[in-house]
Write an enzyme that holds these catalytic residues in place. Structure first.
Site, PDB file in Angstrom:
ATOM      1  N   LYS A 114       0.827  -1.214   0.000  1.00  0.00           N
ATOM      2  CA  LYS A 114       0.000   0.000   0.000  1.00  0.00           C
ATOM      3  C   LYS A 114       0.858   1.260   0.000  1.00  0.00           C
ATOM      4  O   LYS A 114       0.532   2.248  -0.663  1.00  0.00           O
ATOM      5  CB  LYS A 114      -0.948  -0.010   1.200  1.00  0.00           C
ATOM      6  CG  LYS A 114      -2.053  -1.052   1.099  1.00  0.00           C
ATOM      7  CD  LYS A 114      -3.010  -0.987   2.278  1.00  0.00           C
ATOM      8  CE  LYS A 114      -4.143  -1.991   2.121  1.00  0.00           C
ATOM      9  NZ  LYS A 114      -5.088  -1.952   3.261  1.00  0.00           N
ATOM     10  N   LYS A 197      -8.426 -10.731  -6.335  1.00  0.00           N
ATOM     11  CA  LYS A 197      -9.547 -10.945  -5.430  1.00  0.00           C
ATOM     12  C   LYS A 197     -10.578  -9.832  -5.593  1.00  0.00           C
ATOM     13  O   LYS A 197     -10.222  -8.669  -5.790  1.00  0.00           O
ATOM     14  CB  LYS A 197      -9.038 -10.976  -3.989  1.00  0.00           C
ATOM     15  CG  LYS A 197     -10.096 -11.326  -2.951  1.00  0.00           C
ATOM     16  CD  LYS A 197      -9.465 -11.370  -1.564  1.00  0.00           C
ATOM     17  CE  LYS A 197     -10.510 -11.646  -0.482  1.00  0.00           C
ATOM     18  NZ  LYS A 197      -9.922 -11.627   0.872  1.00  0.00           N
ATOM     19  N   LYS A 200     -14.148  -4.787  -2.293  1.00  0.00           N
ATOM     20  CA  LYS A 200     -15.270  -3.897  -2.020  1.00  0.00           C
ATOM     21  C   LYS A 200     -14.883  -2.433  -2.203  1.00  0.00           C
ATOM     22  O   LYS A 200     -15.756  -1.567  -2.268  1.00  0.00           O
ATOM     23  CB  LYS A 200     -15.800  -4.118  -0.600  1.00  0.00           C
ATOM     24  CG  LYS A 200     -14.785  -3.925   0.500  1.00  0.00           C
ATOM     25  CD  LYS A 200     -15.381  -4.331   1.855  1.00  0.00           C
ATOM     26  CE  LYS A 200     -14.346  -4.402   2.948  1.00  0.00           C
ATOM     27  NZ  LYS A 200     -13.638  -3.166   3.209  1.00  0.00           N
TER      28      LYS A 200
END
Length: 330
Positions: A114, A197, A200
């Site tokens: 990240k 994956k 959301k």
């Protein structure tokens, strides 16, 4: 006296909870309610590691909580609460910070990934420290088992390290948790990229099916989902897109993939995706309906969450105080 093993798990209220969250986590949480003592948390403090729009965050927290209950989590059987409403999470995180090593946190792959996207120098201290708060979440309840995906396995190992280190320094205090692998559960991949994956928080709405998507939107997203070359509806490593869709079908219906493959032998992707769209609509429709009812009744949702927080505090507070005592803070 505690007679059943404890399970702790939670989902961040960021983005839109997806069918991947349901089939990979929520459905399994519901299934284990009679076998374990469960603490299911809306981990809203973790979301703050990156800037949030307060108005949007408030709504997403409520949506996540409503979906927990709408999925079938029974507040009589499981403790459901907001992380930020139990201040012991943040307090224990500080105690654990003082035994965590900078080198350990620096090696966390998720932080490195990240931080690399936005630059490590601009990443927040919270993002760096995220695994310690995650450890506090679990150790606070002396949970024996933690359902985690592969992306969180490294964090769980750090959690175990911190529990053992604290126990070695100050005496037996925390249960050292284990990874919990449910009997069933799907790892749902993105509809537009079966090598990633389903997320959301994706900026591409077509990559996921949100639990609160209306039926027509669900059908459209499934219809447009990426497929592989050829037309055979079979699961294999060289057909990752159709394998993903078969896994969703199997997880939603409880049927084995082999049975679904046989059913669609000789048929094309169009027929399969049309039926899969209906399967997903049928799976999500009652959850969506109940969640929207709860979102329309703020008092019921708030009462359920506050009741859960009260129950959580009754376990968390003595654990924190015991840790204080062990460290000499009493």
């Amino acid at each position: 006296m505690q007679s059943r093993q404890r399970v702790f798990s939670g989902i961040q209220p960021s983005g839109n909870l997806t069918i991947g969250n349901y089939l990979g986590a929520l459905k399994n949480w519901v299934a284990i309610q009679d076998d374990y003592e469960n603490y299911f948390c809306v981990v809203d403090l973790h979301v703050l590691t990156v800037p949030q729009d307060p108005k949007v965050l408030r709504q997403k927290i409520r949506e996540a909580a409503a979906i927990y209950f709408a999925s079938g989590i029974d507040p009589e059987k499981s403790v459901v609460f907001r992380q930020s409403r139990v201040s012991e999470h943040a307090e224990l995180a500080w105690l654990l910070n003082c035994i965590a090593k900078v080198g350990e946190l620096s090696r966390m792959t998720q932080f490195k990934d990240k931080a690399q996207k936005g630059g490590a120098d601009s990443a927040s201290g919270g993002l760096f420290d995220y695994p310690v708060l995650q450890a506090a979440d679990v150790l606070l309840y002396n949970a024996h088992l933690v359902p985690v995906g592969e992306d969180q396995r490294q964090h769980l190992e750090l959690m175990r390290t911190l529990a053992r280190r604290f126990n070695n320094l100050y005496g037996e205090t925390f249960v050292v948790p284990e990874i919990f692998v449910p009997k069933s559960g799907a790892r749902v991949m993105a509809l537009d990229d079966p090598t990633s994956k389903m997320s959301k928080s994706s900026s591409a709405p077509g990559s996921y099916v949100a639990i609160l998507d209306d039926p027509d939107t669900v059908r459209r997203k499934i219809r447009r989902a990426k497929t592989d070359s050829g037309s055979e509806i079979t699961a294999s490593p060289d057909k990752p897109a159709i394998t993903n869709l078969l896994d969703v079908y199997a997880a939603a219906t409880g049927r084995p993939v082999s049975e679904i493959e046989a059913r669609y032998e000789g048929k094309g992707y169009g027929d399969f995706k049309k039926d899969l769209g209906e399967v997903v609509v049928e799976t999500l429709a009652p959850i969506r309906e109940r969640a929207l009812e709860l979102l329309d009744d703020p008092k019921e949702l708030d009462d359920l969450l506050e009741s859960g927080a009260e129950r959580a505090r009754k376990v968390a507070r003595p654990t924190l105080r015991y840790a204080w005592t062990r460290m000499g803070l009493d």
